[in-house]
Scaffold this motif. Structure first.
Motif, mmCIF file in Angstrom:
data_model
loop_
_atom_site.group_PDB
_atom_site.id
_atom_site.type_symbol
_atom_site.label_atom_id
_atom_site.label_comp_id
_atom_site.label_asym_id
_atom_site.label_seq_id
_atom_site.Cartn_x
_atom_site.Cartn_y
_atom_site.Cartn_z
ATOM 1 N N THR A 151 58.645 63.241 -18.227
ATOM 2 C CA THR A 151 58.465 64.671 -18.448
ATOM 3 C C THR A 151 57.168 65.161 -17.829
ATOM 4 O OG1 THR A 151 59.761 64.636 -20.495
ATOM 5 C CG2 THR A 151 58.191 66.447 -20.224
ATOM 6 N N MET A 152 56.089 64.409 -18.027
ATOM 7 C CA MET A 152 54.796 64.851 -17.495
ATOM 8 C C MET A 152 54.732 64.697 -15.977
ATOM 9 S SD MET A 152 53.429 66.264 -19.939
ATOM 10 C CE MET A 152 52.011 66.761 -18.947
ATOM 11 N N ALA A 153 55.439 63.740 -15.415
ATOM 12 C CA ALA A 153 55.494 63.643 -13.953
ATOM 13 C C ALA A 153 56.115 64.910 -13.367
ATOM 14 C CB ALA A 153 56.299 62.414 -13.539
ATOM 15 N N LEU A 154 57.085 65.467 -14.073
ATOM 16 C CA LEU A 154 57.731 66.704 -13.632
ATOM 17 C C LEU A 154 56.870 67.932 -13.898
ATOM 18 C CD1 LEU A 154 61.241 65.792 -15.058
ATOM 19 C CD2 LEU A 154 60.739 66.094 -12.625
ATOM 20 N N SER A 155 55.928 67.819 -14.815
ATOM 21 C CA SER A 155 55.144 68.967 -15.260
ATOM 22 C C SER A 155 53.717 68.968 -14.747
ATOM 23 C CB SER A 155 55.098 68.990 -16.805
ATOM 24 O OG SER A 155 56.386 68.906 -17.363
ATOM 25 N N ARG A 273 57.226 76.314 -13.264
ATOM 26 C CA ARG A 273 57.235 75.195 -12.302
ATOM 27 C C ARG A 273 57.745 73.919 -12.971
ATOM 28 N NH1 ARG A 273 53.894 70.914 -11.416
ATOM 29 N NH2 ARG A 273 53.816 70.041 -9.288
ATOM 30 N N ALA A 274 57.260 73.641 -14.178
ATOM 31 C CA ALA A 274 57.696 72.440 -14.890
ATOM 32 C C ALA A 274 59.193 72.487 -15.184
ATOM 33 C CB ALA A 274 56.900 72.285 -16.186
ATOM 34 N N TRP A 275 59.679 73.631 -15.619
ATOM 35 C CA TRP A 275 61.108 73.759 -15.915
ATOM 36 C C TRP A 275 61.948 73.641 -14.641
ATOM 37 C CZ3 TRP A 275 61.480 78.372 -19.921
ATOM 38 C CH2 TRP A 275 60.935 77.943 -21.139
ATOM 39 N N ARG A 276 61.476 74.243 -13.572
ATOM 40 C CA ARG A 276 62.211 74.161 -12.307
ATOM 41 C C ARG A 276 62.265 72.711 -11.815
ATOM 42 N NH1 ARG A 276 59.704 77.973 -10.003
ATOM 43 N NH2 ARG A 276 58.127 76.719 -8.959
ATOM 44 N N LEU A 297 61.095 71.514 -23.559
ATOM 45 C CA LEU A 297 60.372 71.871 -24.772
ATOM 46 C C LEU A 297 58.987 71.223 -24.784
ATOM 47 C CD1 LEU A 297 60.307 73.248 -27.526
ATOM 48 C CD2 LEU A 297 61.406 71.195 -28.489
ATOM 49 N N VAL A 298 58.907 69.971 -24.342
ATOM 50 C CA VAL A 298 57.616 69.284 -24.293
ATOM 51 C C VAL A 298 56.675 69.970 -23.307
ATOM 52 C CG1 VAL A 298 56.464 67.141 -23.568
ATOM 53 C CG2 VAL A 298 58.483 67.038 -25.040
ATOM 54 N N SER A 299 57.189 70.301 -22.122
ATOM 55 C CA SER A 299 56.328 70.962 -21.137
ATOM 56 C C SER A 299 55.903 72.345 -21.628
ATOM 57 C CB SER A 299 57.027 71.054 -19.779
ATOM 58 O OG SER A 299 58.246 71.761 -19.859
ATOM 59 N N LEU A 300 56.801 73.063 -22.322
ATOM 60 C CA LEU A 300 56.436 74.353 -22.896
ATOM 61 C C LEU A 300 55.312 74.172 -23.919
ATOM 62 C CD1 LEU A 300 56.852 77.382 -23.487
ATOM 63 C CD2 LEU A 300 58.636 76.708 -25.120
ATOM 64 N N THR A 301 55.429 73.159 -24.768
ATOM 65 C CA THR A 301 54.401 72.890 -25.775
ATOM 66 C C THR A 301 53.068 72.553 -25.116
ATOM 67 O OG1 THR A 301 56.091 72.069 -27.303
ATOM 68 C CG2 THR A 301 53.802 71.461 -27.759
ATOM 69 N N TYR A 302 53.136 71.738 -24.074
ATOM 70 C CA TYR A 302 51.907 71.363 -23.366
ATOM 71 C C TYR A 302 51.196 72.603 -22.839
ATOM 72 C CZ TYR A 302 48.734 69.275 -20.011
ATOM 73 O OH TYR A 302 47.599 68.931 -19.314
ATOM 74 N N TYR A 303 51.934 73.484 -22.199
ATOM 75 C CA TYR A 303 51.293 74.653 -21.617
ATOM 76 C C TYR A 303 50.958 75.728 -22.645
ATOM 77 C CZ TYR A 303 51.544 72.588 -17.068
ATOM 78 O OH TYR A 303 51.339 71.732 -15.999
ATOM 79 N N LEU A 304 51.598 75.686 -23.813
ATOM 80 C CA LEU A 304 51.153 76.552 -24.904
ATOM 81 C C LEU A 304 49.787 76.101 -25.414
ATOM 82 C CD1 LEU A 304 54.430 77.171 -26.962
ATOM 83 C CD2 LEU A 304 53.025 78.917 -25.824
ATOM 84 N N VAL A 305 49.575 74.796 -25.512
ATOM 85 C CA VAL A 305 48.252 74.287 -25.914
ATOM 86 C C VAL A 305 47.222 74.630 -24.839
ATOM 87 C CG1 VAL A 305 46.910 72.230 -26.483
ATOM 88 C CG2 VAL A 305 49.252 72.441 -27.309
ATOM 89 N N THR A 306 47.630 74.508 -23.572
ATOM 90 C CA THR A 306 46.741 74.904 -22.482
ATOM 91 C C THR A 306 46.370 76.380 -22.603
ATOM 92 O OG1 THR A 306 47.731 73.262 -20.990
ATOM 93 C CG2 THR A 306 46.516 75.056 -19.964
#
Length: 334
Positions: A151-155, A273-276, A297-306
């Motif tokens: 997931t993080m490789a994609l994000s 970008r992460a979702w794409r 959902l994980v990438s959304l959470t990561y960028y919400l914390v960001t």
């Protein structure tokens, strides 16, 4: 045949031991083995020098030696290895310190948890055949082993392994995998900034603004350790948010309203970008389609914390403007 083995100029390789504190030991070991293997594939005009630098206040004496002897015992045959304690120096300061001790014309920088792939040395050094080239950046990708790392490789900010053509077009440098002309870097070290991980961004801006040549090569590949778990990711997202506010202040708007707008634009751009990437390239990193929604959902959470870290910075931090050399902005810009 021996004649087919490339002969390379003298180099110093600077490796920090800061990342090794956080990641699983297996990744540091893989990085050492990979570097040993890469050194064994080439010939040098003279024996290369390797500097392992560690913060003596955080890493017990003998740690690096123990790992080296256990997993890469031939390293000392292939290179002059020095393991150097430093008094509390952090990531970019370790890089500056290492290059300041280099005595070769070219110095390479590698992270302790980044494993160079076959051909790394040859491809990273080739652009220096042009005397105008002052710095060369390689291609770093995140290692993947499980759902979170895929997931993080994609994000994450790095391109994916199959995106070499895209990588070459990006004017970026990742100092986990790069090389510099030593005398040039000694007079142009990484700036000392309040940001956590933006020194390389502003350094490259300054280099290009002065008209120096930088080359990005996607053939000098290194595999970087994945992020070590949710707690680390939360911290990295928060600090990344503050870094993004610092970048927005220096290159976008210096008003709080402008920084606030930048924060939401950054959040939207990075999340999309992460979702794409997840939808288009998830399969290329081994992510099953049924895991795509969870990954998004994980990438959304990561960028919400960001975003939370960035908003905190917008309302609590008063940054000082950097010289226009680093930002491309006139000093009075608002």
């Amino acid at each position: 045949m021996a004649d087919d083995i490339p002969q390379l100029p003298p180099v110093t390789i600077v490796i920090e031991w800061e990342n090794a504190i956080d990641v699983a030991d297996e990744w540091t070991r893989k990085a050492m083995v990979a570097l040993q293997d890469e050194l064994g594939r080439v010939r040098f005009v003279e024996k290369p020098r390797i500097l392992y630098l560690f913060d003596e206040t955080k890493v017990p004496a003998g740690t690096v030696e123990t790992v080296l002897e256990a997993v890469a015992p031939r390293m000392r045959e292939l290179a002059d290895v020095e393991i150097v304690p430093t008094p509390g120096l952090t990531y970019y300061k370790l890089k500056n310190f290492g290059v300041s001790r280099s005595r070769t014309g070219i110095t390479l920088m590698l992270d302790s948890d980044a494993a160079p792939q076959p051909g790394w040395l040859e491809h990273l050094l080739a652009p220096f055949a042009d005397p105008e080239t002052m710095a060369v950046g390689g291609f770093t990708v995140l290692g993947t082993t499980d759902f979170l790392s895929r997931t993080m490789a994609l994000s994450w900010v790095f391109n994916l392994p199959h995106q070499k053509a895209k990588t070459k077009r990006r004017s970026k440098i990742h100092v986990n995998n790069c090389a510099v002309r030593t005398d040039f870097f000694q007079s142009h070290p990484f700036p000392d900034l309040p940001a956590f991980k933006k020194q390389c961004v502003f350094w490259l801006r300054g280099v290009l603004a002065e008209g120096h040549k930088y080359v990005r090569t996607a053939d000098a590949t290194a595999i970087h350790a994945p992020h070590p778990g949710p707690r680390f990711l939360a911290w990295r997202a928060w600090t990344g948010g503050m870094d993004s506010d610092f970048l927005g202040f220096q290159t976008g708007s210096r008003s709080r309203a402008g920084r606030l707008a930048y924060a939401f634009r950054y959040f939207g751009r990075k999340t999309l970008r992460a979702w794409r990437n997840t939808v288009r390239h998830g399969g290329k990193v081994g992510l099953p389609k049924w895991q795509y929604p969870a990954a998004m959902l994980v990438s959304l959470t990561y960028y919400l914390v960001t975003l939370a870290g960035q908003l905190y910075s917008v309302f609590t931090k008063d940054w000082e403007p950097l010289p226009a050399l680093y930002t491309g902005q006139p000093q009075g810009a608002v």
